[in-house]
Design an enzyme around this catalytic site. Structure first.
Site, PDB file in Angstrom:
ATOM      1  N   SER A   1       0.797  -1.243   0.000  1.00  0.00           N
ATOM      2  CA  SER A   1       0.000   0.000   0.000  1.00  0.00           C
ATOM      3  C   SER A   1       0.820   1.280   0.000  1.00  0.00           C
ATOM      4  CB  SER A   1      -0.954   0.006   1.188  1.00  0.00           C
ATOM      5  OG  SER A   1      -1.981  -0.921   0.960  1.00  0.00           O
TER       6      SER A   1
ATOM      7  N   LYS B   1       0.326   3.337  -2.989  1.00  0.00           N
ATOM      8  CA  LYS B   1      -0.869   4.178  -3.149  1.00  0.00           C
ATOM      9  C   LYS B   1      -0.551   5.667  -3.096  1.00  0.00           C
ATOM     10  CE  LYS B   1      -3.703   0.429  -1.272  1.00  0.00           C
ATOM     11  NZ  LYS B   1      -4.431  -0.078  -0.087  1.00  0.00           N
TER      12      LYS B   1
ATOM     13  N   TYR C   1      -4.011  -2.779 -10.164  1.00  0.00           N
ATOM     14  CA  TYR C   1      -3.884  -2.551  -8.708  1.00  0.00           C
ATOM     15  C   TYR C   1      -2.982  -3.612  -8.053  1.00  0.00           C
ATOM     16  CZ  TYR C   1      -5.221  -2.583  -3.777  1.00  0.00           C
ATOM     17  OH  TYR C   1      -5.187  -2.609  -2.401  1.00  0.00           O
TER      18      TYR C   1
ATOM     19  N   TYR D   1      -4.547   3.836   8.013  1.00  0.00           N
ATOM     20  CA  TYR D   1      -5.905   3.300   8.225  1.00  0.00           C
ATOM     21  C   TYR D   1      -6.415   3.673   9.610  1.00  0.00           C
ATOM     22  CZ  TYR D   1      -3.579   0.692   4.592  1.00  0.00           C
ATOM     23  OH  TYR D   1      -2.830   0.371   3.510  1.00  0.00           O
TER      24      TYR D   1
ATOM     25  N   VAL E   1       1.218  -3.652   3.824  1.00  0.00           N
ATOM     26  CA  VAL E   1       1.236  -4.942   4.534  1.00  0.00           C
ATOM     27  C   VAL E   1       2.509  -5.760   4.284  1.00  0.00           C
ATOM     28  CG1 VAL E   1      -1.258  -5.295   4.870  1.00  0.00           C
ATOM     29  CG2 VAL E   1      -0.161  -6.130   2.780  1.00  0.00           C
TER      30      VAL E   1
HETATM   31  N1  GLN Z   1      -2.331  -5.238  -1.919  1.00  0.00           N
HETATM   32  C1  GLN Z   1      -2.841  -5.224  -0.576  1.00  0.00           C
HETATM   33  C2  GLN Z   1      -4.324  -5.498  -0.586  1.00  0.00           C
HETATM   34  O1  GLN Z   1      -4.945  -5.142  -1.515  1.00  0.00           O
HETATM   35  C3  GLN Z   1      -2.539  -3.890   0.022  1.00  0.00           C
HETATM   36  C4  GLN Z   1      -2.990  -3.762   1.453  1.00  0.00           C
HETATM   37  C5  GLN Z   1      -2.037  -3.015   2.319  1.00  0.00           C
HETATM   38  O2  GLN Z   1      -0.848  -2.915   2.064  1.00  0.00           O
HETATM   39  N2  GLN Z   1      -2.544  -2.539   3.420  1.00  0.00           N
HETATM   40  O3  GLN Z   1      -4.883  -6.072   0.305  1.00  0.00           O
END
Ligand code: GLN
Length: 309
Positions: free
Chosen positions: A64, A67, A191, A243, A261
């Site tokens: 993430s 993003k 994505y 988050y 993650v």
């Molecule tokens: N690619 C992961 C997902 O879509 C990204 C989530 C994350 O890094 N928090 O679940």
């Protein structure tokens, strides 16, 4: 001011020794096998000098953290029209939550929860072939990190695609509200792949420089975004980057930051440093456990919190 080299070395040593390492993400099977004993940190100052510690040159799945870069790219393409498709308020819920989407007519709360990032990716795709959109994202990464060696880990991408049922649900749900414009498969393909970009702490801190120095890479002088846009992206990182752990991160670290993650965090000390840390074990909300603690130590020792020392 304390000596940055000494502080980084101390932090790397403490993190190497700690036994509370969190849990690696297992819902993406390819990430489940990553060794939780690793820790890396890289800090880049205005002159481009890198202070690194631990496994700072080991590539990991940025997940993430990507993003931040897709948000930057999408804003560059369509500007404020992006905000018709995604909000910019903290969600207070998990990164893969679906509950708010129903109340809010399929418009995700912010660009950093999964639903929001999928909506952003959909805008980058904008009718193009997924391959072209991915090429564009990767070229952007090469440009901002000043490093053409950055690639996508295809194994991680395939693993996510096989098991990404929640993301498929989020995307279909948004599609039903007309929030996504492209075929769901295409948007998710892009994505999953941009989440699977592999970078080391050193490369990630390099890529974050434009956010620390008013939209410009201070070494090359290349302008990436306007100062205003850099400021605003930092604001969204501060309020939404972790988050439902964003408040705690602001409280403890006091910097705009974005987690993934894979265990990586990019943190920005405006005008001072671009920082990347990596420790694969996560806390209960999916943010790097030791990564956050390392940043807390760093900002406290150096007096770098944006809220004062
Ligand atoms: N690619 C992961 C997902 O879509 C990204 C989530 C994350 O890094 N928090 O679940």
């Amino acid at each position: 001011m304390p000596d940055l080299n000494a502080v980084v070395a101390e932090i790397a040593e403490e993190m190497r020794q700690r036994t509370d390492r969190g849990e690696v993400a297992t819902y993406i099977p390819e990430l489940a096998g990553v060794d939780a004993g690793q820790f890396g940190i890289a800090v880049i100052d205005a002159d481009g000098a890198v202070t690194a510690g631990g496994d700072a040159d080991v590539p990991f799945s940025i997940q993430s953290v990507s993003k931040v870069f897709t948000l930057t790219l999408a804003l560059g393409k369509i500007g404020d029209r992006l905000w018709r498709h995604v909000g910019r308020e903290p969600s207070g819920s998990a990164f893969n939550s679906i509950v708010q989407l129903e109340y809010e007519q399929g418009i995700p709360r912010n660009p950093f929860i999964n639903a929001g990032a999928i909506a952003v990716t959909d805008q980058i795709l904008a009718g193009h072939e997924p391959r072209e959109a991915l090429g564009e994202i990767l070229r952007f990464m090469h440009f901002i990190a000043d490093d053409p060696s950055i690639t996508i880990d295809e194994k991680v991408a395939a693993s996510e695609r096989r098991t990404g049922f929640r993301n498929v649900a989020l995307a279909n749900y948004m599609k039903s509200f007309g929030v996504l414009q492209n075929p769901v498969d295409y948007t998710l393909g892009v994505y999953f792949h941009h989440c699977s970009i592999a970078m080391s702490c050193r490369q990630l801190a390099m890529a974050g420089r434009f956010l620390a120095w008013r939209g410009k890479n201070p070494t090359t002088g290349h302008s990436v975004v306007s100062p205003e846009r850099a400021r605003r992206i930092n604001a969204i990182m501060l309020t939404c980057g972790h988050y439902d752990g964003s408040g705690e991160f602001a409280y403890r670290v006091g910097l705009p930051g974005k987690s993934g993650v894979g265990g990586g965090i990019l943190a920005i000390a405006p005008g001072i440093a671009s920082i990347a840390v990596w420790a694969p074990g996560l806390d209960s909300v999916g943010n790097s456990h030791l990564g956050r603690i390392a940043l807390e130590r760093l900002t406290k020792r150096m007096g770098w919190s944006i809220f004062g020392d």
